[in-house]
Design an enzyme around this catalytic site. Structure first.
Site, short mmCIF file in Angstrom:
data_model
loop_
_atom_site.label_atom_id
_atom_site.label_comp_id
_atom_site.label_asym_id
_atom_site.label_seq_id
_atom_site.Cartn_x
_atom_site.Cartn_y
_atom_site.Cartn_z
N LYS A 106 -4.73 -26.58 -8.39
CA LYS A 106 -3.19 -26.23 -8.46
C LYS A 106 -2.70 -27.14 -7.19
O LYS A 106 -3.65 -27.88 -6.41
CB LYS A 106 -3.16 -24.57 -7.75
CG LYS A 106 -1.87 -24.10 -7.90
CD LYS A 106 -1.58 -23.68 -9.48
CE LYS A 106 -0.34 -22.77 -9.59
NZ LYS A 106 0.00 -22.29 -10.69
N GLY A 210 12.13 -9.39 -11.49
CA GLY A 210 12.13 -10.67 -11.56
C GLY A 210 12.69 -11.27 -12.87
O GLY A 210 12.09 -11.25 -13.91
N GLY A 212 13.64 -14.43 -13.87
CA GLY A 212 13.59 -16.01 -13.87
C GLY A 212 13.23 -16.57 -15.39
O GLY A 212 13.31 -15.45 -16.24
N VAL A 214 10.35 -16.53 -16.71
CA VAL A 214 9.60 -15.39 -17.70
C VAL A 214 10.36 -14.33 -17.99
O VAL A 214 10.28 -13.88 -19.08
CB VAL A 214 8.16 -15.51 -17.24
CG1 VAL A 214 7.20 -14.40 -17.88
CG2 VAL A 214 7.34 -16.79 -16.66
P1 NAI Z 1 11.10 -18.18 -11.49
O1 NAI Z 1 11.25 -18.69 -10.05
O2 NAI Z 1 11.78 -18.86 -12.62
O3 NAI Z 1 11.68 -16.56 -11.40
C1 NAI Z 1 11.37 -15.75 -10.56
C2 NAI Z 1 12.19 -15.01 -10.46
O4 NAI Z 1 12.07 -13.82 -9.49
C3 NAI Z 1 13.54 -15.42 -9.70
O5 NAI Z 1 14.62 -15.47 -10.71
C4 NAI Z 1 13.82 -14.87 -8.51
O6 NAI Z 1 15.04 -14.72 -8.07
C5 NAI Z 1 13.21 -13.47 -8.50
N1 NAI Z 1 12.67 -12.77 -7.53
C6 NAI Z 1 12.19 -13.31 -6.21
N2 NAI Z 1 11.86 -12.44 -5.23
C7 NAI Z 1 12.34 -11.22 -5.98
C8 NAI Z 1 12.39 -9.83 -5.57
N3 NAI Z 1 11.87 -9.33 -4.36
N4 NAI Z 1 12.66 -8.89 -6.50
C9 NAI Z 1 12.93 -9.53 -7.58
N5 NAI Z 1 13.15 -10.38 -8.37
C10 NAI Z 1 12.76 -11.44 -7.31
O7 NAI Z 1 9.80 -18.05 -11.79
P2 NAI Z 1 8.88 -17.98 -13.53
O8 NAI Z 1 8.65 -19.27 -14.01
O9 NAI Z 1 9.70 -17.07 -14.06
O10 NAI Z 1 7.36 -17.49 -12.87
C11 NAI Z 1 7.39 -16.06 -12.60
C12 NAI Z 1 6.08 -15.54 -11.97
O11 NAI Z 1 5.22 -15.91 -13.22
C13 NAI Z 1 5.54 -16.74 -10.92
O12 NAI Z 1 4.90 -15.92 -10.18
C14 NAI Z 1 4.91 -17.49 -11.84
O13 NAI Z 1 3.81 -18.12 -10.54
C15 NAI Z 1 4.08 -16.66 -12.62
N6 NAI Z 1 3.78 -17.47 -13.93
C16 NAI Z 1 4.79 -18.48 -14.64
C17 NAI Z 1 4.53 -18.89 -15.61
C18 NAI Z 1 5.40 -19.81 -16.54
O14 NAI Z 1 5.26 -20.28 -17.62
N7 NAI Z 1 6.65 -20.05 -16.01
C19 NAI Z 1 2.97 -19.28 -16.37
C20 NAI Z 1 2.20 -18.34 -15.27
C21 NAI Z 1 2.55 -17.60 -14.26
#
Ligand code: NAI
Length: 411
Positions: A106, A210, A212, A214
């Site tokens: 990573k 969250g 985001g 995913v």
């Molecule tokens: P992202 O950054 O697009 O989404 C994360 C979301 O969580 C954001 O919208 C943010 O505003 C929200 N957030 C932050 N703090 C919060 C809280 N206290 N309460 C509610 N919402 C909150 O990230 P993504 O890509 O969606 O990934 C999400 C998680 O999944 C991360 O931990 C990432 O490492 C993990 N992950 C993602 C993968 C992917 O394909 N994108 C693959 C494997 C794991």
């Protein structure tokens, strides 16, 4: 000119019991690496652009270490170092349990805010980061993670081939998040069968933390394809607004505030935001039967919090098992080599669907051995890595025998 200031060093693997990190001020990363079996950590400072980045390679027994690059503001470099070491270890287990020919690694980039204000500087920093990746000669392959986007991968690509997650329009596979979300849905099906005795997600209540990349896709798939009920939250008002519009008129969708989401009465709590959200403070507040989400490193302290969840009778879908869809996606991009087709996308979907079977096996092992799902996942990963190590040792043993035989026949 870029300067590699990090000493790349190999640390002997030991069977020592890993201790939790109590204080970042006294964080001894070499000690941590030897306890957790890391192979290498490298630091890169680029004077011209101000890039500060760390790459941790945990284990390359099964193949090159693949893991995304996280761009984040850290309070200290020790915090960044601990983050990248923890994340890289999770990638080893993720690839091992998913049956992929990959190791775990990573990267983190220590953000200072300038890259957000200045797109040209951001691009230059990612090109510098590409040189860092290239300097590791293919032992590390990068992709997106929190804070980085497909466009950043395109900049990295100008300096190295060891990158995936390139946008579709540039010949890559695009955003892996929908594949991650799809894998999470498949995993959830296995968990509700085991934990709730239900054969479908129809009517199952899921709280998504969250919205985001995913979380939004997961919500959409649960509502559209499975008839589930979704309660969701995000800290970003713009994202909350987007979700409100996107799912307007959908009776099975509702929003709550971010600090209330994990306290919702539901069947499944799905962390899709950040790490360490499952801890001794939040565990007593959970009102769910299952924890199953995409976030990496969901448990603040893996052994302690896995045990606390078991005590409360909450079934835990080990994060790196259920969120492997994204890794499967980027691995397929590397295999596709130049051009991404609909067949590749279909292959990713079929492989990500296998997360259902993996979780079924894991839950059976957990039940039969009387161990937590977390311990069962570790066991599955360790067995695969050890088998590969034995396999690697085997040829040299047979070579030794062959050499002995040829000496004998020469006599
Ligand atoms: P992202 O950054 O697009 O989404 C994360 C979301 O969580 C954001 O919208 C943010 O505003 C929200 N957030 C932050 N703090 C919060 C809280 N206290 N309460 C509610 N919402 C909150 O990230 P993504 O890509 O969606 O990934 C999400 C998680 O999944 C991360 O931990 C990432 O490492 C993990 N992950 C993602 C993968 C992917 O394909 N994108 C693959 C494997 C794991």
């Amino acid at each position: 000119m870029a300067t590699a200031t990090g000493q790349r060093r190999r640390v002997a693997r030991k069977g020592a019991t890993a201790r939790p990190v109590d204080s970042l001020e006294q964080f001894d990363h070499v000690e941590y690496m030897s306890q957790h079996g890391h192979e290498e950590v490298a630091t890169w400072l680029d004077r011209e652009t101000g890039l500060r980045a760390i790459i941790a390679i945990h284990d390359t027994t099964l193949g090159p270490g693949l893991g995304g690059t996280r761009l984040r503001r850290y309070d200290s470099s020790a915090e960044a170092l601990l983050d990248v070491l923890r994340l890289s270890e999770g990638m080893t287990y993720k690839a091992a349990v998913a049956g992929l020919p990959l190791g775990g690694a990573k990267a983190v980039i220590l953000a200072d805010g300038k890259e957000e204000r200045d797109p040209a500087l951001r691009a230059a920093r990612f090109r510098a980061f590409g040189r860092f990746v290239e300097s590791l000669g293919g032992r590390y392959i990068t992709a997106e993670d929190v804070g980085t986007a497909p466009q950043d991968m395109t900049e990295i690509r100008t300096q190295t081939q060891h990158v995936a997650g390139i946008p579709r329009e540039a010949g890559g596979s695009g955003d892996p998040s929908p594949s991650t979300a799809y894998g999470v849905v498949c995993g959830m099906r296995a968990l509700i069968e085991e934990g709730l005795g239900r054969s479908s997600l129809d009517g199952v209540r899921v709280a998504v933390q969250g919205l985001g990349h995913v979380g939004m896709s997961l919500t959409e798939q649960l509502l559209r394809d499975h008839g589930a009920t979704v309660i969701a939250a995000d800290v970003r008002p713009a994202i909350v607004e987007e979700a409100r519009k996107r799912f307007a008129g959908e009776k099975r969708f509702s929003l709550v505030t971010a600090d209330e989401i994990h306290k919702q009465e539901c069947d499944v709590f799905s962390p899709c935001a950040f790490g360490a959200g499952i801890n001794p403070v939040t565990i007593p507040q959970l009102r769910c039967r299952i924890v199953a989400g995409a976030a990496n490193n969901q448990l603040a302290d893996e052994d302690r919090d896995a045990a606390l969840l078991c005590e409360r009778g909450i079934l835990y879908a080990v994060d790196y098992v259920i969120n492997a869809g994204g890794l499967i996606h980027v691995m397929s991009e590397l295999e596709a080599k130049g051009g991404w087709s609909e067949e590749d996308a279909a292959r990713v979907k079929a492989k990500a669907a296998g997360i259902y079977d993996t979780l079924k096996r894991l839950l059976t092992l957990s039940r039969e051995e009387g161990i937590s799902p977390h311990a069962a996942a570790r066991q599955m990963a360790a067995e695969r890595i050890q088998a590969a190590r034995r396999g690697k040792a085997q040829p040299s043993e047979s070579k030794r025998k062959a050499a002995k035989n040829s000496k004998a026949s020469a006599k």
